[in-house]
Design a protein around this motif. Structure first.
Motif, PDB file in Angstrom:
ATOM      1  N   HIS A 151       0.845  -1.196   0.000  1.00  0.00           N
ATOM      2  CA  HIS A 151       0.000   0.000   0.000  1.00  0.00           C
ATOM      3  C   HIS A 151       0.882   1.247   0.000  1.00  0.00           C
ATOM      4  O   HIS A 151       2.067   1.182   0.300  1.00  0.00           O
ATOM      5  CB  HIS A 151      -0.978   0.011   1.179  1.00  0.00           C
ATOM      6  N   ALA A 152       0.287   2.355  -0.373  1.00  0.00           N
ATOM      7  CA  ALA A 152       1.005   3.628  -0.350  1.00  0.00           C
ATOM      8  C   ALA A 152       0.013   4.738  -0.078  1.00  0.00           C
ATOM      9  O   ALA A 152      -1.171   4.627  -0.400  1.00  0.00           O
ATOM     10  CB  ALA A 152       1.718   3.871  -1.676  1.00  0.00           C
ATOM     11  N   HIS A 153       0.526   5.806   0.509  1.00  0.00           N
ATOM     12  CA  HIS A 153      -0.322   6.925   0.908  1.00  0.00           C
ATOM     13  C   HIS A 153       0.162   8.195   0.208  1.00  0.00           C
ATOM     14  O   HIS A 153       1.356   8.395   0.039  1.00  0.00           O
ATOM     15  CB  HIS A 153      -0.234   7.090   2.433  1.00  0.00           C
ATOM     16  N   ALA A 154      -0.776   9.021  -0.202  1.00  0.00           N
ATOM     17  CA  ALA A 154      -0.398  10.293  -0.823  1.00  0.00           C
ATOM     18  C   ALA A 154      -1.350  11.384  -0.344  1.00  0.00           C
ATOM     19  O   ALA A 154      -2.529  11.135  -0.100  1.00  0.00           O
ATOM     20  CB  ALA A 154      -0.454  10.179  -2.346  1.00  0.00           C
ATOM     21  N   GLU A 155      -0.797  12.586  -0.180  1.00  0.00           N
ATOM     22  CA  GLU A 155      -1.607  13.709   0.296  1.00  0.00           C
ATOM     23  C   GLU A 155      -1.466  14.908  -0.619  1.00  0.00           C
ATOM     24  O   GLU A 155      -0.429  15.128  -1.221  1.00  0.00           O
ATOM     25  CB  GLU A 155      -1.159  14.113   1.710  1.00  0.00           C
ATOM     26  N   ASN A 156      -2.537  15.672  -0.681  1.00  0.00           N
ATOM     27  CA  ASN A 156      -2.545  16.909  -1.446  1.00  0.00           C
ATOM     28  C   ASN A 156      -2.973  18.024  -0.494  1.00  0.00           C
ATOM     29  O   ASN A 156      -4.152  18.340  -0.396  1.00  0.00           O
ATOM     30  CB  ASN A 156      -3.527  16.766  -2.619  1.00  0.00           C
ATOM     31  N   PRO A 157      -2.004  18.622   0.218  1.00  0.00           N
ATOM     32  CA  PRO A 157      -2.332  19.589   1.270  1.00  0.00           C
ATOM     33  C   PRO A 157      -3.095  20.811   0.755  1.00  0.00           C
ATOM     34  O   PRO A 157      -3.914  21.370   1.484  1.00  0.00           O
ATOM     35  CB  PRO A 157      -0.973  20.017   1.822  1.00  0.00           C
ATOM     36  N   SER A 158      -2.864  21.206  -0.487  1.00  0.00           N
ATOM     37  CA  SER A 158      -3.508  22.420  -0.987  1.00  0.00           C
ATOM     38  C   SER A 158      -5.018  22.249  -1.107  1.00  0.00           C
ATOM     39  O   SER A 158      -5.753  23.225  -1.148  1.00  0.00           O
ATOM     40  CB  SER A 158      -2.902  22.845  -2.328  1.00  0.00           C
TER      41      SER A 158
END
Ligand code: ZN
Length: 152
Positions: free
Chosen positions: A30-37
Motif C-alpha cells: 500500500h502507499a499513501h499520498a496527500e494533497n495539502p492544498s
C-alpha cells in the motif's frame, strides 16, 4: 446530453459511489499520498498474486477528499484491477502523460476508458493535483520495492 455533460456525470457518479473503496483483504502493498492544498488524502492498497504474470488481483483505496480526487481514485481502481503488473504500470504512465500534456497515442487513450474524462482537469493546475493523487500513490507502489512484497 453533450460530451462535457457526460464527463461530468461520470465523475459525479464515481465520487458519490466510489468503486473499490475500503480495505483490501490480503493486500501485498500500500502507499499513501496527500494533497495539502486541497486537503485530499488517499491510500491505495493492492493485492498482487505471485503468478508468472503478477496480476493485480485486487486494488482498493481509502481516505477522503474532494469529489475529483475520490472519483479519480475510483476510476483508477476499475481500470487497474485484473491487469498484469506491466499492463498496470503502463496504464499509470499513460495517465500521467495525459494529465501533463505528454505524448499519448489515440490507442493509449482508448485504453484508459472512462478515466479519460479526467483529462478535462488538465488545464487547471490545482485540480491536476487532486486527479493525480491516487495515481501517484499507485506509482509509489510500483516504483518501490515491488507490489508483490508484503507490507509488514
Ligand atoms: Zn482535491
Amino acid at each position: 446530453m453533450d460530451i462535457r455533460e457526460l464527463y461530468q456525470e461520470i465523475i459525479l457518479e464515481h465520487s458519490k459511489r466510489p468503486r473499490n473503496h475500503g480495505p483490501c483483504p490480503g493486500e501485498t502493498a500500500h502507499a499513501h499520498a496527500e494533497n495539502p492544498s486541497c486537503g485530499d488524502e488517499v491510500s491505495v492498497h493492492v493485492k498482487v498474486v505471485l503468478t508468472p504474470d503478477e496480476k493485480v488481483e485486487a486494488i482498493t483505496f481509502t481516505g477522503q477528499g474532494c469529489a475529483l480526487s475520490q472519483a479519480s481514485a475510483s476510476l483508477m481502481t476499475t481500470k487497474i484491477k485484473g491487469k498484469s503488473l506491466p499492463e498496470a504500470m503502463a496504464t499509470v504512465k499513460t495517465f500521467h502523460a495525459m494529465m501533463t500534456g505528454g505524448q499519448v497515442t489515440e490507442e493509449q487513450l482508448d485504453g484508459l476508458g472512462d478515466a479519460q474524462v479526467l483529462q478535462g482537469a488538465a488545464q487547471f493546475p490545482q485540480r491536476v493535483k487532486c486527479v493525480t493523487l491516487a495515481w501517484h500513490a499507485l506509482d509509489q507502489i510500483f516504483s518501490g520495492d515491488g507490489a508483490a512484497k508484503p507490507t509488514g
